[in-house]
Design an enzyme around this catalytic site. Structure first.
Site, short mmCIF file in Angstrom:
data_model
loop_
_atom_site.label_atom_id
_atom_site.label_comp_id
_atom_site.label_asym_id
_atom_site.label_seq_id
_atom_site.Cartn_x
_atom_site.Cartn_y
_atom_site.Cartn_z
N GLU A 280 -5.39 11.96 -1.78
CA GLU A 280 -6.47 11.01 -2.36
C GLU A 280 -5.83 9.58 -2.49
O GLU A 280 -5.07 9.27 -2.80
CB GLU A 280 -6.64 11.38 -3.96
N CYS A 314 -9.24 3.57 -7.53
CA CYS A 314 -9.41 3.92 -6.10
C CYS A 314 -10.71 3.76 -5.86
O CYS A 314 -11.35 3.51 -4.75
CB CYS A 314 -9.03 5.26 -5.95
P1 NAD Z 1 1.88 4.34 -3.64
O1 NAD Z 1 1.81 5.15 -2.44
O2 NAD Z 1 2.93 3.20 -3.33
O3 NAD Z 1 2.66 5.30 -4.66
C1 NAD Z 1 1.85 6.49 -5.06
C2 NAD Z 1 3.01 7.45 -5.50
O4 NAD Z 1 3.41 7.87 -4.28
C3 NAD Z 1 3.93 6.90 -6.50
O5 NAD Z 1 4.49 7.99 -7.07
C4 NAD Z 1 5.32 6.51 -5.68
O6 NAD Z 1 6.60 6.55 -6.14
C5 NAD Z 1 5.15 7.75 -4.62
N1 NAD Z 1 5.67 7.28 -3.31
C6 NAD Z 1 5.76 6.01 -2.70
N2 NAD Z 1 6.39 6.08 -1.51
C7 NAD Z 1 6.66 7.46 -1.25
C8 NAD Z 1 7.07 8.21 -0.20
N3 NAD Z 1 7.79 7.66 0.81
N4 NAD Z 1 7.12 9.64 -0.34
C9 NAD Z 1 6.70 10.13 -1.35
N5 NAD Z 1 6.06 9.42 -2.39
C10 NAD Z 1 5.96 8.30 -2.37
O7 NAD Z 1 0.49 3.84 -4.14
P2 NAD Z 1 0.26 2.70 -5.24
O8 NAD Z 1 0.32 1.67 -4.67
O9 NAD Z 1 1.15 3.08 -6.53
O10 NAD Z 1 -1.16 3.10 -5.89
C11 NAD Z 1 -2.22 2.42 -5.45
C12 NAD Z 1 -3.08 3.05 -4.23
O11 NAD Z 1 -3.34 4.39 -4.72
C13 NAD Z 1 -4.11 2.24 -3.95
O12 NAD Z 1 -4.33 2.11 -2.58
C14 NAD Z 1 -5.38 3.40 -4.40
O13 NAD Z 1 -6.39 3.29 -3.76
C15 NAD Z 1 -4.80 4.62 -4.39
N6 NAD Z 1 -5.37 5.55 -5.35
C16 NAD Z 1 -6.31 6.37 -4.82
C17 NAD Z 1 -6.74 7.44 -5.71
C18 NAD Z 1 -7.84 8.37 -5.02
O14 NAD Z 1 -8.12 9.27 -5.99
N7 NAD Z 1 -8.29 8.58 -3.90
C19 NAD Z 1 -6.61 7.26 -7.16
C20 NAD Z 1 -5.76 6.36 -7.65
C21 NAD Z 1 -5.05 5.56 -6.64
#
Ligand code: NAD
Length: 543
Positions: A280, A314
């Site tokens: 997502e 999101c």
């Molecule tokens: P992010 O991808 O940086 O982090 C999300 C999660 O992934 C965190 O728990 C982080 O620790 C983990 N993570 C980071 N790098 C990783 C890796 N290399 N391997 C595994 N896990 C890793 O995202 P963010 O900036 O924290 O969140 C915002 C983003 O999330 C925005 O782009 C938003 O649109 C999206 N989002 C989407 C939805 C949806 O339902 N589509 C919902 C909420 C947020």
């Protein structure tokens, strides 16, 4: 301040807040949690490292808690415990699992004040946006508890030979699901995808975002309070780039919510192990306001669409395409409503929009707006940071005249910034809405809902709302939710949201006849017999 925190005193089950309960809602008031309360929550983290990471509240920059950090060995231990718990859990009846899940619905509604306190303290969002989280979990728990049999019961399917081939389809749990979740909806994003996983007979190893661990840990605590075995839901803490790989190496399925960039890394690692994953991801979500739209309703919806949780959502809207005929009226109403919003980072119900969560978020939002303005965009509302309200506060911002060379034209800002565009021709507006790589959520405002739905089909987004921002699809749990194109893979909610955590197993029982020549038939005779049977079946209309 909240109901869970009467004055500055203790509440029986809430995160007790010391410090002044300021009747003037001073955003600099210090909110702090009782150490015993924090310890009860962080106790759930599997951590043998001795290392901790400090979390600060975006409301005032004050420290909230020290979070123990997990190592790769701790991740391995989390999976070991989860596997033991899962083996027993898979033998528990679907009725019993559903009963426990339904209890979570009641617990979440009863303890909503406590949940909202933690969410606000960690994320800085307005209380009304924090409420969306227990609401979403209650809806999800109720939906899956009530529809458990529909999704999980063994089903009969037609066999190849009528009557003589009996086919059953079983839904077998995958095993242990890894859930990696973001900070923006720290309670519901940590929990909502796990509920159908548990109901389907799986265990979970969860890695919530480091900035919002307490909200996620409270979710784990509430699962146990509802009656789920403690070891069924393991929590590890630490940076995603360190713990992500060890989780993916051990999980039977990965559910990830976060940025598109991270989603691609996760998809590659899951592909190497041939395990399934749902992703997502981000969006650059459009709204279309058609010439026959109810302008006031569209303006009201736009405020929610663009500024809920300060745009850190999101499905939040970052692009609006407005028909020429209503453009001026719409803009006037939208700007007026935006300027009338009550701004502040407080823990009461008064603020219409809270703060961004972090310095990183503030930096991105500021850079997008400054870049647009430097290249000629006009600011119709907002446009600047408000450190007087909270360290990372940024005003709800409406931009006009945004062009493709500006960063915010096609890149997700993930903040309270929307670009507004005029259109003359609907087909052109739909094409512009579909421009770019994302495809998460869209909206259409029109008085003609039949046309609205026809236009919705042409919008390349996983969810489209007619005369609403995002809530109509998001809160309709029977409706699958997820992204097209670079906004994701797979769906949460609905039957897709639970079947992703099961292996489909087909069991066929063959009676009387076998698949091959019978009763002295030659191979050629068998082929002729089967050819005649196929023709007969087709005539009889069999699938
Ligand atoms: P992010 O991808 O940086 O982090 C999300 C999660 O992934 C965190 O728990 C982080 O620790 C983990 N993570 C980071 N790098 C990783 C890796 N290399 N391997 C595994 N896990 C890793 O995202 P963010 O900036 O924290 O969140 C915002 C983003 O999330 C925005 O782009 C938003 O649109 C999206 N989002 C989407 C939805 C949806 O339902 N589509 C919902 C909420 C947020």
């Amino acid at each position: 301040m909240s109901e869970a925190i009467p004055g500055s005193g203790a509440s029986s089950d809430g995160p007790v807040v010391d410090g002044p309960h300021d009747p003037e809602h001073d955003p600099r008031a210090s909110y702090a949690l009782e150490p015993e309360y924090v310890a009860r929550l962080t106790d759930r983290i599997l951590s043998t490292t001795g290392a901790t990471s400090q979390v600060f509240s975006p409301i005032n920059g004050a420290p909230v808690a020290n979070i123990p950090q997990s190592s790769t060995d701790d991740v391995a231990e989390a999976f070991r415990r989860a596997r033991v718990a899962q083996a027993a859990w898979a033998r528990v009846s679907v009725d019993e699992r559903a009963r426990i899940l339904h209890r979570l619905h009641d617990i979440v509604l009863d303890r909503q004040a406590e949940i909202m306190d933690l969410i606000q303290l960690e994320s800085g969002k307005a209380r009304k946006h924090a409420f969306d989280e227990p609401l979403h979990i209650a809806l999800t728990a109720r939906y899956y508890a009530r529809t458990a049999h529909q999704h999980l019961d063994t089903q009969r399917r037609p066999g190849v030979v009528p009557v003589l081939t009996r086919v059953e389809l079983n839904r077998v749990p995958k095993g242990v699901v890894g859930i990696i979740s973001p900070w923006n909806y720290p309670f519901t994003m940590a929990l909502c995808d796990g509920l159908p996983a548990l109901l389907a007979g799986n265990a979970v190893v969860a890695k919530p975002d480091a900035q919002t661990m307490l909200s996620a840990l409270l979710g784990a605590q509430l699962l146990e309070d509802a009656g789920f075995p403690r070891d069924l839901w393991q929590v590890v803490a630490g940076p995603g780039r360190e713990l992500g790989t060890p989780i993916i190496q051990r999980a039977d399925y990965i559910c990830f919510t976060g940025s598109t960039a991270t989603g691609k890394i996760i998809a590659k690692q899951a592909a190497e192990r041939l395990i399934g994953c749902s992703l997502e991801l981000g969006g650059k979500n459009p709204i279309l306001v058609l010439r026959d739209a109810d302008v006031e309703r569209a303006a009201e919806g736009a405020v929610r669409a663009c500024f809920s949780n300060a745009g850190q959502l999101c499905v939040s809207t970052e692009r609006m395409f407005v028909a020429d005929a209503v453009y001026d009226r719409f803009v006037e109403r939208f700007v007026a409503r935006t300027k009338a919003m009550s701004l502040g980072a407080t823990m009461d119900w008064d603020a219409d929009m809270g703060t961004l969560i972090s310095a990183d978020q503030l930096e991105t939002v500021t850079a997008h707006v400054e870049d647009a303005v430097a290249k000629g965009a006009r600011v119709l509302a907002g446009g600047k940071a408000r450190p007087d309200l909270a360290p990372y506060y940024f005003e709800p911002t409406i931009l006009e005249g945004v062009t493709p060379e500006m960063t915010c034209f096609g890149n997700e800002t993930f903040g309270p910034v929307v670009s507004i565009y005029r259109f003359h021709d609907e087909a052109d507006a739909i094409a512009r809405a579909n421009d770019g790589e994302y495809g998460l959520n869209g909206s259409v405002y029109t008085r003609d809902t039949v046309r609205g739905r026809a236009i919705a089909r042409q919008v390349k987004c996983g969810t489209v709302n007619v005369n609403e921002a995002f809530g109509a699809t998001f809160a309709s749990i029977d409706a699958p939710m997820g992204g097209m194109r670079e906004s994701g893979m797979g769906r949460r909610q609905g039957s897709e949201g639970i079947h992703r955590y099961t292996e489909t197993q087909s069991v066929a029982t063959q009676r009387l006849i076998r698949f091959g020549p019978m009763l002295g038939m030659s191979d050629e005779g068998y082929a002729k017999f089967m050819t005649a049977s196929l023709r007969l079946m087709d005539k009889l209309g069999r699938a």
